[in-house]
Design a protein around this motif. Sequence first.
Motif, PDB file in Angstrom:
ATOM      1  N   TRP A   1      -6.110  -8.032  -9.663  1.00  0.00           N
ATOM      2  CA  TRP A   1      -6.095  -6.958  -8.679  1.00  0.00           C
ATOM      3  C   TRP A   1      -5.867  -7.508  -7.280  1.00  0.00           C
ATOM      4  CZ3 TRP A   1      -8.466  -5.556  -4.202  1.00  0.00           C
ATOM      5  CH2 TRP A   1      -8.173  -4.271  -3.737  1.00  0.00           C
ATOM      6  N   LEU A   2      -6.550  -8.582  -6.928  1.00  0.00           N
ATOM      7  CA  LEU A   2      -6.414  -9.158  -5.581  1.00  0.00           C
ATOM      8  C   LEU A   2      -4.973  -9.565  -5.285  1.00  0.00           C
ATOM      9  CD1 LEU A   2      -9.693 -11.238  -5.620  1.00  0.00           C
ATOM     10  CD2 LEU A   2      -9.156  -9.435  -3.936  1.00  0.00           C
ATOM     11  N   VAL A   3      -4.332 -10.230  -6.241  1.00  0.00           N
ATOM     12  CA  VAL A   3      -2.954 -10.690  -6.025  1.00  0.00           C
ATOM     13  C   VAL A   3      -1.990  -9.516  -6.044  1.00  0.00           C
ATOM     14  CG1 VAL A   3      -1.087 -12.098  -7.002  1.00  0.00           C
ATOM     15  CG2 VAL A   3      -3.407 -13.034  -6.786  1.00  0.00           C
ATOM     16  N   TRP A   4      -2.192  -8.579  -6.957  1.00  0.00           N
ATOM     17  CA  TRP A   4      -1.346  -7.372  -6.964  1.00  0.00           C
ATOM     18  C   TRP A   4      -1.484  -6.635  -5.631  1.00  0.00           C
ATOM     19  CZ3 TRP A   4      -3.199  -2.266  -6.708  1.00  0.00           C
ATOM     20  CH2 TRP A   4      -2.198  -1.283  -6.811  1.00  0.00           C
ATOM     21  N   HIS A   5      -2.703  -6.430  -5.178  1.00  0.00           N
ATOM     22  CA  HIS A   5      -2.955  -5.699  -3.941  1.00  0.00           C
ATOM     23  C   HIS A   5      -2.348  -6.406  -2.722  1.00  0.00           C
ATOM     24  CE1 HIS A   5      -5.032  -3.687  -0.673  1.00  0.00           C
ATOM     25  NE2 HIS A   5      -5.707  -4.791  -0.390  1.00  0.00           N
ATOM     26  N   LEU A   6      -2.589  -7.695  -2.577  1.00  0.00           N
ATOM     27  CA  LEU A   6      -2.057  -8.383  -1.396  1.00  0.00           C
ATOM     28  C   LEU A   6      -0.535  -8.375  -1.400  1.00  0.00           C
ATOM     29  CD1 LEU A   6      -0.893 -11.588  -1.645  1.00  0.00           C
ATOM     30  CD2 LEU A   6      -3.258 -11.980  -2.237  1.00  0.00           C
ATOM     31  N   THR A   7       0.060  -8.442  -2.587  1.00  0.00           N
ATOM     32  CA  THR A   7       1.515  -8.400  -2.678  1.00  0.00           C
ATOM     33  C   THR A   7       2.043  -7.003  -2.392  1.00  0.00           C
ATOM     34  OG1 THR A   7       1.397 -10.197  -4.304  1.00  0.00           O
ATOM     35  CG2 THR A   7       3.488  -9.021  -4.120  1.00  0.00           C
ATOM     36  N   ARG A   8       1.335  -5.995  -2.882  1.00  0.00           N
ATOM     37  CA  ARG A   8       1.733  -4.607  -2.583  1.00  0.00           C
ATOM     38  C   ARG A   8       1.669  -4.337  -1.087  1.00  0.00           C
ATOM     39  NH1 ARG A   8       4.392  -1.865  -3.306  1.00  0.00           N
ATOM     40  NH2 ARG A   8       3.418   0.183  -3.374  1.00  0.00           N
ATOM     41  N   ILE A   9       0.613  -4.796  -0.424  1.00  0.00           N
ATOM     42  CA  ILE A   9       0.487  -4.593   1.017  1.00  0.00           C
ATOM     43  C   ILE A   9       1.633  -5.291   1.745  1.00  0.00           C
ATOM     44  CG2 ILE A   9      -0.910  -5.165   3.066  1.00  0.00           C
ATOM     45  CD1 ILE A   9      -1.961  -2.732   1.470  1.00  0.00           C
ATOM     46  N   GLN A  10       1.920  -6.522   1.367  1.00  0.00           N
ATOM     47  CA  GLN A  10       3.018  -7.249   2.005  1.00  0.00           C
ATOM     48  C   GLN A  10       4.339  -6.518   1.795  1.00  0.00           C
ATOM     49  OE1 GLN A  10       2.919 -11.477   1.284  1.00  0.00           O
ATOM     50  NE2 GLN A  10       5.092 -11.705   1.742  1.00  0.00           N
ATOM     51  N   ASP A  11       4.607  -6.102   0.568  1.00  0.00           N
ATOM     52  CA  ASP A  11       5.838  -5.386   0.238  1.00  0.00           C
ATOM     53  C   ASP A  11       5.921  -4.077   1.026  1.00  0.00           C
ATOM     54  OD1 ASP A  11       8.193  -4.599  -1.098  1.00  0.00           O
ATOM     55  OD2 ASP A  11       7.181  -4.219  -2.999  1.00  0.00           O
ATOM     56  N   ASP A  12       4.859  -3.298   0.996  1.00  0.00           N
ATOM     57  CA  ASP A  12       4.806  -2.002   1.673  1.00  0.00           C
ATOM     58  C   ASP A  12       4.960  -2.140   3.186  1.00  0.00           C
ATOM     59  OD1 ASP A  12       3.852   0.995   1.714  1.00  0.00           O
ATOM     60  OD2 ASP A  12       2.510  -0.045   3.113  1.00  0.00           O
ATOM     61  N   HIS A  13       4.184  -3.010   3.786  1.00  0.00           N
ATOM     62  CA  HIS A  13       4.167  -3.117   5.247  1.00  0.00           C
ATOM     63  C   HIS A  13       5.445  -3.741   5.802  1.00  0.00           C
ATOM     64  CE1 HIS A  13       0.203  -1.653   4.880  1.00  0.00           C
ATOM     65  NE2 HIS A  13      -0.371  -2.329   5.861  1.00  0.00           N
ATOM     66  N   LEU A  14       5.994  -4.730   5.120  1.00  0.00           N
ATOM     67  CA  LEU A  14       7.239  -5.312   5.612  1.00  0.00           C
ATOM     68  C   LEU A  14       8.408  -4.361   5.422  1.00  0.00           C
ATOM     69  CD1 LEU A  14       5.447  -7.985   5.640  1.00  0.00           C
ATOM     70  CD2 LEU A  14       7.699  -9.054   5.763  1.00  0.00           C
TER      71      LEU A  14
ATOM     72  N   PRO B   1      -1.473   2.740 -14.159  1.00  0.00           N
ATOM     73  CA  PRO B   1      -1.733   4.185 -14.195  1.00  0.00           C
ATOM     74  C   PRO B   1      -1.964   4.779 -12.807  1.00  0.00           C
ATOM     75  CG  PRO B   1      -3.737   3.005 -14.739  1.00  0.00           C
ATOM     76  CD  PRO B   1      -2.652   1.962 -14.561  1.00  0.00           C
ATOM     77  N   PHE B   2      -1.127   4.385 -11.839  1.00  0.00           N
ATOM     78  CA  PHE B   2      -1.236   4.883 -10.469  1.00  0.00           C
ATOM     79  C   PHE B   2       0.129   5.398 -10.021  1.00  0.00           C
ATOM     80  CE2 PHE B   2      -3.375   0.498 -10.118  1.00  0.00           C
ATOM     81  CZ  PHE B   2      -4.551   0.907 -10.709  1.00  0.00           C
ATOM     82  N   PRO B   3       0.137   6.225  -8.980  1.00  0.00           N
ATOM     83  CA  PRO B   3       1.425   6.597  -8.391  1.00  0.00           C
ATOM     84  C   PRO B   3       2.144   5.340  -7.869  1.00  0.00           C
ATOM     85  CG  PRO B   3      -0.365   7.947  -7.495  1.00  0.00           C
ATOM     86  CD  PRO B   3      -0.995   6.863  -8.318  1.00  0.00           C
ATOM     87  N   ASP B   4       3.457   5.371  -7.840  1.00  0.00           N
ATOM     88  CA  ASP B   4       4.226   4.209  -7.380  1.00  0.00           C
ATOM     89  C   ASP B   4       3.881   3.788  -5.959  1.00  0.00           C
ATOM     90  OD1 ASP B   4       5.496   3.999  -9.808  1.00  0.00           O
ATOM     91  OD2 ASP B   4       7.407   4.822  -9.110  1.00  0.00           O
ATOM     92  N   GLY B   5       3.400   4.711  -5.145  1.00  0.00           N
ATOM     93  CA  GLY B   5       3.062   4.386  -3.765  1.00  0.00           C
ATOM     94  C   GLY B   5       1.719   3.700  -3.594  1.00  0.00           C
ATOM     95  N   ALA B   6       0.935   3.569  -4.653  1.00  0.00           N
ATOM     96  CA  ALA B   6      -0.393   2.954  -4.557  1.00  0.00           C
ATOM     97  C   ALA B   6      -0.272   1.484  -4.160  1.00  0.00           C
ATOM     98  CB  ALA B   6      -1.139   3.079  -5.877  1.00  0.00           C
ATOM     99  N   THR B   7      -1.172   1.070  -3.269  1.00  0.00           N
ATOM    100  CA  THR B   7      -1.218  -0.328  -2.841  1.00  0.00           C
ATOM    101  C   THR B   7      -2.568  -0.974  -3.135  1.00  0.00           C
ATOM    102  OG1 THR B   7      -1.974   0.252  -0.627  1.00  0.00           O
ATOM    103  CG2 THR B   7       0.425   0.069  -0.953  1.00  0.00           C
ATOM    104  N   GLY B   8      -3.510  -0.190  -3.640  1.00  0.00           N
ATOM    105  CA  GLY B   8      -4.843  -0.710  -3.919  1.00  0.00           C
ATOM    106  C   GLY B   8      -5.867  -0.315  -2.881  1.00  0.00           C
ATOM    107  N   TYR B   9      -5.402   0.135  -1.729  1.00  0.00           N
ATOM    108  CA  TYR B   9      -6.330   0.509  -0.666  1.00  0.00           C
ATOM    109  C   TYR B   9      -7.194   1.688  -1.113  1.00  0.00           C
ATOM    110  CZ  TYR B   9      -8.150   1.849   3.867  1.00  0.00           C
ATOM    111  OH  TYR B   9      -8.988   2.163   4.901  1.00  0.00           O
TER     112      TYR B   9
END
Length: 169
Positions: free
Chosen positions: A43-56, A78-86
């Motif tokens: 989860w931690l690695v998925w989340h940090l990567t999602r945040i980086q991808d989303d924010h950049l 099982p989340f919407p594609d826009g989910a980042t973990g926040y």
Amino acid sequence: MNSAGLLVDAFGRVREAVHEAVEGLTEDELGARIDPDANSIAWLVWHLTRIQDDHLAGAFDTEQLWTADGWAARFALPFPDGATGYGQSSAQVAAVRASAELLLGYHDAVHARTVELAGTVTNADLGRVVDTSWDPPVTLGVRLVSVIADDLQHAGQAAYVRGVLERKT
């Protein structure tokens, strides 16, 4: 060193920390939680990567690789594609299960895109407003430093979890 070089170096350190936390672990180890509500390495690695991808993507007005390159489908979470973990619940954290290959593949793809984008940044670019939903509005420089700080914190948490798991065996 210029702004672009500094940013590329910082994001490279994130990548190194992610690889150190993930490489050689099984999917079960990556999904392990040191207490019932703790975050897993996956989860931690998925989340940090999602945040980086989303924010950049937002800061540079590009598509997120999560959807553009099919990573959302490969992870099949099982989340919407826009989910980042926040703000996710403990149950949602537990739902993030992935192999080291998948986690690192997505992270490395986002890292390559990040290096491409950050490598173009000039000192003058750092003051460009990229998000007006905050007061004060967020500049490119602030957004990039925020992503680096968040990523390094989560990568450090993943390394800590790995250390705890390794001491248990």
